[in-house]
Design an enzyme around this catalytic site. Structure first.
Site, PDB file in Angstrom:
ATOM      1  N   ARG A 139      33.931  36.103  37.808  1.00 46.87           N
ATOM      2  CA  ARG A 139      33.928  35.803  39.256  1.00 46.87           C
ATOM      3  C   ARG A 139      32.549  36.083  39.834  1.00 46.87           C
ATOM      4  O   ARG A 139      32.074  35.378  40.719  1.00 46.87           O
ATOM      5  CB  ARG A 139      35.015  36.615  39.963  1.00 46.87           C
ATOM      6  CG  ARG A 139      36.394  36.005  39.758  1.00 46.87           C
ATOM      7  CD  ARG A 139      37.500  36.836  40.377  1.00 46.87           C
ATOM      8  NE  ARG A 139      37.822  37.998  39.567  1.00 46.87           N
ATOM      9  CZ  ARG A 139      37.968  39.226  40.023  1.00 46.87           C
ATOM     10  NH1 ARG A 139      37.815  39.481  41.308  1.00 46.87           N
ATOM     11  NH2 ARG A 139      38.265  40.217  39.194  1.00 46.87           N
TER      12      ARG A 139
ATOM     13  N   HIS B 220      44.083  45.247  37.530  1.00 45.29           N
ATOM     14  CA  HIS B 220      42.946  44.327  37.541  1.00 45.29           C
ATOM     15  C   HIS B 220      43.478  42.939  37.898  1.00 45.29           C
ATOM     16  O   HIS B 220      44.466  42.486  37.313  1.00 45.29           O
ATOM     17  CB  HIS B 220      42.279  44.323  36.162  1.00 45.29           C
ATOM     18  CG  HIS B 220      40.964  43.620  36.132  1.00 45.29           C
ATOM     19  ND1 HIS B 220      40.840  42.265  36.327  1.00 45.29           N
ATOM     20  CD2 HIS B 220      39.710  44.078  35.933  1.00 45.29           C
ATOM     21  CE1 HIS B 220      39.564  41.930  36.251  1.00 45.29           C
ATOM     22  NE2 HIS B 220      38.851  43.017  36.016  1.00 45.29           N
TER      23      HIS B 220
END
Ligand SMILES: Cc1cc2nc3c(=O)[nH]c(=O)nc-3n(C[C@H](O)[C@H](O)[C@H](O)COP(=O)(O)OP(=O)(O)OC[C@H]3O[C@@H](n4cnc5c(N)ncnc54)[C@H](O)[C@@H]3O)c2cc1C
Length: 540
Positions: free
Chosen positions: A338, A318
């Protein structure tokens, strides 16, 4: 011997000014080149070719090969004799008390089976409870399971199993309705509709969540349902070996009582592995986001029995694991930040990748920045880039970060990082096992009587998973495989306890001796990571 300490650098001293200019999108060939050069899966070092078992010839990370080509932890030379009677006899033994195991147990019980759920720690101690960002499900007006399928298949670089994926996206909406009916409180907009958000690599907003503690909220509800379901639950009872019945079928398992080390022998018509992933093996010395019990035990036991594995060379790193302060190394900062507008910057204050590219591309871009000297050096000598959440409050209003990501704000705050005002320093963290035990759409493995669900299984996502699709898999396949395994367990031709043995373990160990004469092999399943012998100080 004197060890030179790296100079103490506070990554918050001399912060660069952040240039918000958007980086250009990568072309398909640029993406491919980036992955090939920087994504850990593609690196040729620290890989081993398997020599024993159904996947002989596969080239896998050293840490995975080591647990697969290992000896039983039950005894170096002589395996224990099967006792005259089992400690318990059930229709279905579910191994693993995370989302997939809990879901499967509830539905197997409803299907009329006598179920034992055995888990390594407490029920719920798992990756599921740690899930932050949410679940993808095609519920939006301009969305459909077909669109969901297209996104996930493309996101997995067309390597996923279309049949498994198709079941996932089609059954998703129904399983989510079930969770809501049970009482899971997903976030809603002011009109009361489910809030749908966008994750990396998707064309539609399709992510539903419960703030940044989605897994905890779901497990809160499921655990209560489980406790009221009549399932027998054994905690602190990891499985250490499967048992073999007639014609090489699976006939139960041996559990180890963590408190006193005694063995418990379980006779079962069917066994369902829901043991989750492998983050705690720290492949390639990466820090991990995973819970303490994620040591790949299910893979080890199934492999010895002859089950085939799929895509075990492929892992998800990740992009945004915390890298500073080092006590938090590996902790996940959900991709949802994000999605909400957080931006990433290198040490010169430049954005270097579009933040909602697929995870493997973003992770590769971060590694590239760090390897090419544009990363920020931490006091312990690691490198990372800045993940700045302040853009979220600027764009969506003061207080949004705190409202939507309270857990991250709290955890970072405990370590004196106020992420509503300061960037977080991040580097890819070992997060998810893309591959796993091969199965059909009912969770049947290559071994009769042995089933798999959740992260321990392989195939749905191919070689890259999109955000939110794992939780969906856990609940869709947990339910489906639980029901199917229960049905087949109830229909199985009766067999006697005298037919039960450990012949598959003996045979596997003989093959190891043939392939590796005169060398000692590691022992597995390892159950708990041993940080005393780990090479990376931050992982403890
Ligand atoms: C920090 C974090 C955040 C995440 N966020 C998201 C997200 O937002 N959305 C999403 O879709 N996915 C997310 N994921 C991935 C997702 O949570 C997991 O892939 C999924 O929950 C796995 O569920 P599982 O039931 O298969 O395994 P787990 O939930 O890990 O459960 C496995 C269980 O098996 C037990 N076990 C292991 N070995 C044995 C043994 N030998 N005997 C008995 N029991 C054993 C373990 O102790 C554990 O209880 C996240 C993962 C992490 C780590």
């Amino acid at each position: 011997m004197t060890v030179e300490k790296p100079p103490l650098i506070n990554p918050y001293d001399n912060l660069p000014s952040f240039d918000l200019a958007e980086p250009k999108a990568y072309s398909p060939s640029e993406r491919e080149e980036l992955l090939r050069r920087y994504y850990p899966d593609y690196r040729p070092d620290r890989k081993t070719t398997l020599h024993v078992g159904a996947n002989a010839g596969d080239v896998l990370p050293d840490e995975i090969a080591s647990i697969l080509e290992s000896r039983s932890i039950l005894s170096k030379n002589v395996l224990p004799a099967v006792p005259s009677t089992p400690d318990i006899e059930v229709d279905l033994l579910v191994i693993g008390g995370g989302g997939a195991g809990i879901m499967a147990s509830i539905f197997a019980m409803e299907a009329g089976a006598r179920v034992l759920l055995a888990t390594k720690l407490r029920v719920g101690d798992s990756n599921t409870v740690m899930a932050e960002g949410g679940i993808q499900v095609a519920l939006g007006e301009d969305d459909s399971p077909v669109q969901h399928f297209k996104d996930a298949y493309r996101g997995g670089h067309f390597t996923g199993d279309p049949e498994l994926l198709s079941v996932l996206v089609r059954e998703g909406p129904d399983v989510i309705s079930w969770l809501i009916r049970k009482g899971v409180l997903f976030d809603r907009d002011p009109s009361g509709n489910l809030s749908l958000r966008k994750g990396g690599g998707t064309t539609r907003p399709r992510l539903i969540s419960a703030k940044d503690y989605t897994g905890l909220e779901i497990v809160r509800v499921l655990k209560e349902d489980l406790l009221n379901s009549g399932v027998t639950i054994w905690e602190f009872s990891p499985a250490v070996e499967l048992l073999q019945g007639p014609e090489g079928s699976c006939a139960g398992a041996i559990l180890k009582d963590v408190d006193n080390g005694s063995l418990k022998w379980v006779k079962a018509n069917a066994v369902l592995l829901a043991t989750g992933g492998t983050g705690r093996l720290h492949i390639g010395d990466f820090a991990t986001s995973n819970h303490f019990g994620a040591t790949g035990d299910g893979l080890v036991m199934a492999y010895r029995m002859g089950a085939k594995l799929l895509n075990m060379e492929s892992f998800q790193y990740h992009p945004t694991g915390v890298i500073y302060p080092s006590e938090m190394a590996g902790m996940l900062i959900t991709e949802a930040v994000r999605g909400a507008g957080a931006r990433m910057f290198n040490r010169h204050g430049k954005r270097f990748v579009q933040e909602l590219e697929t995870r493997d591309v973003v992770a590769s871009a971060i590694i590239r920045e760090c390897e090419e000297g544009r990363g920020v050096r931490t006091p312990s000598g690691h490198h990372g880039v800045y993940l700045d959440l302040t853009a979220i409050d600027r764009e969506m209003g003061e207080g949004t970060v705190e409202r939507r990501f309270p857990n991250i704000v709290k955890l970072m705050g405990k370590h004196q990082v106020d992420c509503t005002k300061q960037p977080i320093l991040v580097y890819p963290t070992l997060h998810y096992q893309n591959g796993g035990i091969a199965s059909d759409t009912s969770g049947r493995t290559h071994v009769k009587g042995l089933y798999v669900a959740g992260e321990a299984s392989g195939g749905v996502h191919g070689k890259n998973r999109l955000m939110g699709n794992s939780l969906l898999e856990v609940f869709v396949y947990g339910r489906r495989v639980g029901e199917e395994a229960a049905r087949e367990a109830l229909e199985r031709k009766p067999f006697s306890w005298h037919e039960v043995n450990l012949g598959h373990v003996e045979g596997f160990q003989k093959n190891l001796e043939k392939e590796f004469p005169g060398t000692s092999r590691p022992e597995a399943p390892i159950l708990f990571p041993d940080y005393r012998k780990h090479s990376h100080p931050d992982h403890a």
